[in-house]
Scaffold this motif. Sequence first.
Motif, short mmCIF file in Angstrom:
data_model
loop_
_atom_site.label_atom_id
_atom_site.label_comp_id
_atom_site.label_asym_id
_atom_site.label_seq_id
_atom_site.Cartn_x
_atom_site.Cartn_y
_atom_site.Cartn_z
N TYR A 273 2.24 -3.12 10.32
CA TYR A 273 1.93 -2.60 8.98
C TYR A 273 2.01 -1.08 8.96
O TYR A 273 2.55 -0.48 8.03
CB TYR A 273 0.53 -3.07 8.55
CG TYR A 273 0.20 -2.71 7.12
CD1 TYR A 273 0.70 -3.47 6.07
CD2 TYR A 273 -0.59 -1.60 6.83
CE1 TYR A 273 0.41 -3.14 4.75
CE2 TYR A 273 -0.88 -1.25 5.51
CZ TYR A 273 -0.37 -2.03 4.48
OH TYR A 273 -0.65 -1.68 3.18
N LYS A 276 5.59 -0.03 8.85
CA LYS A 276 6.15 -0.18 7.50
C LYS A 276 5.79 1.02 6.62
O LYS A 276 6.65 1.58 5.92
CB LYS A 276 5.61 -1.46 6.87
CG LYS A 276 6.03 -1.68 5.41
CD LYS A 276 5.24 -2.78 4.76
CE LYS A 276 3.93 -2.26 4.19
NZ LYS A 276 4.06 -1.73 2.82
N LEU A 277 4.51 1.43 6.68
CA LEU A 277 4.08 2.58 5.90
C LEU A 277 4.83 3.84 6.31
O LEU A 277 5.24 4.65 5.46
CB LEU A 277 2.58 2.79 6.08
CG LEU A 277 1.65 1.70 5.53
CD1 LEU A 277 0.20 2.04 5.88
CD2 LEU A 277 1.82 1.53 4.03
N SER A 279 7.82 4.02 7.71
CA SER A 279 9.21 3.91 7.26
C SER A 279 9.33 4.29 5.80
O SER A 279 10.28 4.99 5.40
CB SER A 279 9.70 2.48 7.48
OG SER A 279 11.03 2.33 7.02
N GLU A 280 8.38 3.87 4.99
CA GLU A 280 8.39 4.21 3.57
C GLU A 280 8.22 5.71 3.35
O GLU A 280 8.62 6.24 2.30
CB GLU A 280 7.27 3.45 2.85
CG GLU A 280 7.49 1.95 2.79
CD GLU A 280 6.28 1.17 2.28
OE1 GLU A 280 6.41 -0.03 2.04
OE2 GLU A 280 5.19 1.79 2.14
N ARG A 281 7.67 6.39 4.33
CA ARG A 281 7.44 7.84 4.23
C ARG A 281 8.54 8.65 4.90
O ARG A 281 8.39 9.85 5.13
CB ARG A 281 6.06 8.18 4.81
CG ARG A 281 4.93 7.76 3.89
CD ARG A 281 3.62 7.51 4.62
NE ARG A 281 2.54 7.19 3.69
CZ ARG A 281 2.41 6.00 3.08
NH1 ARG A 281 3.30 5.03 3.31
NH2 ARG A 281 1.41 5.78 2.24
N HIS A 284 12.12 7.53 10.56
CA HIS A 284 13.17 6.60 11.00
C HIS A 284 13.21 6.48 12.52
O HIS A 284 12.66 7.31 13.23
CB HIS A 284 14.53 7.07 10.48
CG HIS A 284 14.58 7.21 8.99
ND1 HIS A 284 15.37 8.15 8.36
CD2 HIS A 284 13.90 6.56 8.00
CE1 HIS A 284 15.20 8.06 7.05
NE2 HIS A 284 14.31 7.11 6.81
N THR A 388 -3.60 3.71 5.84
CA THR A 388 -2.68 4.46 4.99
C THR A 388 -2.85 5.96 5.21
O THR A 388 -1.87 6.71 5.28
CB THR A 388 -2.91 4.10 3.51
OG1 THR A 388 -2.65 2.70 3.32
CG2 THR A 388 -1.97 4.90 2.61
#
Length: 404
Positions: A273, A276-277, A279-281, A284, A388
Amino acid sequence: MHTIQSITEQLYWVGSSDRRLERFENLFPIPQGVSFNSYLFLDTKTALLDTVDSSVSQQYLENVTHALGGRKLDYLVINHMEPDHCANIEELVRRYPEVLLVGNKKTFQFFRQFYTLDIEKNQYLVNECDILDIGNHKLQFFFAPMVHWPEVMLTYEKTEQILFSADAFGTFGALGGNIFADELDFDRYFLDETRRYYANIIGKFGAQVQAAFSKLPLSSISMICPLHGPIWRKDIPYILEKYERWSTYTPERQGLVIAYASMYGNTESAVQYLAKLLSERGIHDIRMFDVSRTHLSYIVSEVWKNSHLVVASPTYNMHLYSGMANLLDDLVALGLKNRKFAIIGNHTWASAAKKSMEETLSSVKGGEVLASMDIRSSLKEDDLAEITAMADTLAASILEGRKS
């Protein structure tokens, strides 16, 4: 059949490779094998630089015999007395009883600890910066204690400006005919293994590497001949720059490694999780490892490469899970510096992992723990704000580092 190769007009590679050996030093996996390099000058005098591991003795002795072509062996320079480089000294003395063994006081002390042959009459003791004249070539000796053993010497050939670098600039991976780095796709096949070799074998001794290099005319070196892996005759600034970073504990990139331990998948789910957070930010190429499945040497190598490390582990028997404890102990023992961390502990009925990881990573010189959290058994809605915030902090730190 001999497998010698010409390096320069009077210098030959007489080493060999082992693709059967499963683990280097019975510790590090070597799926692509390893090379054991040895070099022979055929000048007015003959000089052999180091021997090889006992696993490839037959091929090695055939190479040396063929290369000498009936000439006697005048000198054997012993840059490093670790058994994978000195296993054939006794046999060479028996075959060439007049050979002079070139080394320092520690060299011969270690020889007597490993072996029983009387070499008193063969010893040729050298001091720092002494020069051995073998004809067209002049061999100068620079002591490099703790790179990565106390007796290590580096030999610099002054005429052709060739550095014989002992274990420095070495790598895991066998050689297959191509002995020069410029003949290989080095970045694809050898760079990661060179870093893994450095971080795990030499990594603790960055200050000693820097001290040794300060003695050498690095800008003048035309070739580097290590005891493992390919020879450098081109692009020498490339590998010198890597060693400058590795030995000063400077990350190669602003990037992230996530290393986790998970008993039933709940800690793994938490780091998935988090990934994922991140990667969204915009983070890479996140490198993620299960410490129970991946040999620690690969994780250590990636930590050496990247600027940030997330560690996540459950509490086990009221202590830190052993796989994670081993990784962190190894990183500290190897002298890791200048990294930024985030920590996720997990527990059901007794919390110990988070505190243990915090205490261990607080000892890292130049290190900084950016965020730390503890979850109870599995990640829940109540934990999302904290994880988060961890992702925000990590992403901001990595992205800011890329700007500088």
